[in-house]
Design a protein around this motif. Structure first.
Motif, PDB file in Angstrom:
ATOM      1  N   VAL A   2      -2.961   4.215   2.887  1.00 19.01           N
ATOM      2  CA  VAL A   2      -4.361   4.675   2.670  1.00 19.01           C
ATOM      3  C   VAL A   2      -4.336   6.003   2.124  1.00 19.01           C
ATOM      4  O   VAL A   2      -3.383   6.876   2.448  1.00 19.01           O
ATOM      5  N   GLU A   3      -5.538   6.384   1.533  1.00 16.22           N
ATOM      6  CA  GLU A   3      -5.725   7.792   1.043  1.00 16.22           C
ATOM      7  C   GLU A   3      -6.131   9.091   1.967  1.00 16.22           C
ATOM      8  O   GLU A   3      -6.144   9.949   1.655  1.00 16.22           O
ATOM      9  N   MET A  60     -14.206   6.509  -2.326  1.00 15.09           N
ATOM     10  CA  MET A  60     -13.321   5.586  -1.999  1.00 15.09           C
ATOM     11  C   MET A  60     -14.368   4.501  -1.683  1.00 15.09           C
ATOM     12  O   MET A  60     -15.471   4.394  -1.163  1.00 15.09           O
ATOM     13  N   SER A  61     -13.775   3.291  -1.917  1.00 15.84           N
ATOM     14  CA  SER A  61     -14.409   2.044  -1.913  1.00 15.84           C
ATOM     15  C   SER A  61     -14.490   1.074  -0.386  1.00 15.84           C
ATOM     16  O   SER A  61     -15.329   0.512  -0.095  1.00 15.84           O
ATOM     17  N   LEU A  62     -13.405   0.986   0.180  1.00 15.65           N
ATOM     18  CA  LEU A  62     -12.916   0.471   1.333  1.00 15.65           C
ATOM     19  C   LEU A  62     -12.614   1.273   2.551  1.00 15.65           C
ATOM     20  O   LEU A  62     -11.406   1.726   2.270  1.00 15.65           O
ATOM     21  N   SER A 112      -7.107  -0.717   2.361  1.00 10.07           N
ATOM     22  CA  SER A 112      -7.932   0.200   2.498  1.00 10.07           C
ATOM     23  C   SER A 112      -8.068   1.665   1.841  1.00 10.07           C
ATOM     24  O   SER A 112      -6.642   2.076   1.864  1.00 10.07           O
ATOM     25  N   ASP A 113      -8.960   2.306   1.428  1.00 10.95           N
ATOM     26  CA  ASP A 113      -8.780   3.492   0.871  1.00 10.95           C
ATOM     27  C   ASP A 113      -8.940   4.425   1.963  1.00 10.95           C
ATOM     28  O   ASP A 113      -8.269   5.547   1.562  1.00 10.95           O
ATOM     29  N   ALA A 169       1.275   4.643  10.345  1.00  7.81           N
ATOM     30  CA  ALA A 169       0.882   3.236   9.804  1.00  7.81           C
ATOM     31  C   ALA A 169       0.158   3.172   8.731  1.00  7.81           C
ATOM     32  O   ALA A 169       0.302   2.402   7.875  1.00  7.81           O
ATOM     33  N   ALA A 170      -0.966   4.031   8.741  1.00 12.48           N
ATOM     34  CA  ALA A 170      -2.050   3.982   7.863  1.00 12.48           C
ATOM     35  C   ALA A 170      -1.357   4.414   6.512  1.00 12.48           C
ATOM     36  O   ALA A 170      -1.605   4.063   5.464  1.00 12.48           O
TER      37      ALA A 170
END
Length: 310
Positions: free
Chosen positions: A97-98, A1-3, A66-67, A91-92
């Motif tokens: 979002v993962e 995951m990058s971010l 976002s990841d 919300a995420a």
């Protein structure tokens, strides 16, 4: 995951999470109510966005791209924990979002007995899982970094006193916030930790006199154990929070903290203790530090950067 987006980025917990994410090579987005959050001079965050827990319109835009999201619930919103946390997780998920990683900042009930306000953690965890987002939750039982706050540090540094609302018999697996951040970061590489929760603490189970012995060695002078009552401790926290605590909320907040520590001192559920051997088996990639190791590397000076409440 990058971010990874970090909610509560300007507090001690968020700052530690940012440090550990950056150390792992991930990009970090700092989320706070300010467009220019005070990160204490750290340049570990790659970007920032506005997130206001009491303005839901900011949530999805803050998370988009976002990841993963690291979430810390604010101390002053204790009674909203069960409802708000699940809504933030939803919300995420809406933002794509993962992984959602929540540090509850307190024990998660995992044995029979009256859970007291800790029961809100269980309700919030259920809400997170029901939102459908892949999530991992850590219940960190007691922070070493509490000793750096304005309700504890000045007594230690200037008066050689360890002032805390712990009875002499109370044992605790104090954990550093950097180690909490390491656990949260490690979970991102662990698909087996999706849909799981666990309590985490440090490698030592310490009584108050053990804490003073450690501090005495680190400071090179005697630090005495000087317990306060839970009521006095509640007032110390209110004073430390300063203007960030509305005047009308102070009495109830202080009383809530007092009741919380009466429970912690005497409850058979032992909410400051963890099975560290099991924890280390589950997280072999994390090397946990002792309190002495943690204390020796801290800046205890009055000039150090102090987040809210110290």
């Amino acid at each position: 995951m990058s971010l990874v987006s970090v909610v509560g980025s300007t507090g001690r917990q968020g700052l530690a999470q940012i440090r550990q994410l950056a150390a792992s090579g991930r990009k970090v987005r700092a989320l706070s109510r300010s467009e220019t959050p005070d990160l204490g001079g750290s340049n570990a965050a790659d970007e920032a966005r506005v997130f206001d827990l009491y303005d839901e319109a900011t949530w999805v835009p803050a998370f988009e791209g976002s990841d993963a999201v690291f979430y810390t619930h604010p101390l002053q919103a204790r009674e909203d924990r069960a409802t708000l946390t699940g809504r933030v997780a939803a919300a995420a998920k809406e933002a794509g979002v993962e992984r959602f990683v929540w540090n509850t900042s307190s024990w998660i009930p995992n044995r029979p007995g009256e859970p007291f306000t800790y029961g809100n953690n269980t309700t919030a965890i259920n809400s997170i899982f029901r939102s459908g987002i892949p999530a991992t939750i850590f219940g960190s039982v007691l922070f070493m970094d509490n000793l750096l706050t304005n309700w504890a540090r000045p007594f230690i540094v200037h008066e050689n006193r360890y002032v805390y609302a712990h009875k002499p018999h109370l044992q605790a697996n104090w954990i550093s916030l950097d180690d909490v951040g390491k656990c949260m970061t490690a979970a991102l590489d662990r698909p087996d930790m999706e849909g799981t929760w666990m309590n985490i603490g440090g490698p030592e189970r310490l009584k108050p006199t053990d804490v003073t012995a450690i501090l005495s060695r680190v400071f090179g002078r005697e630090i005495k154990y000087d317990p306060c009552t839970p009521e006095e401790f509640g007032d110390l926290l209110v004073e430390a929070l300063g203007d960030s605590m509305p005047a009308e909320a102070r009495k109830d907040f202080s009383a809530g903290i007092a009741a919380f520590y009466h429970y912690n001192n005497d409850s058979p559920t032992r909410p400051f203790e963890v099975n560290f051997e099991y924890q280390q088996e589950c997280l072999p990639e994390v090397e946990f530090e002792t309190m002495e190791e943690w204390a020796a590397r801290q800046d205890w000076s009055d000039e150090a950067h102090r987040p809210s409440a110290g």
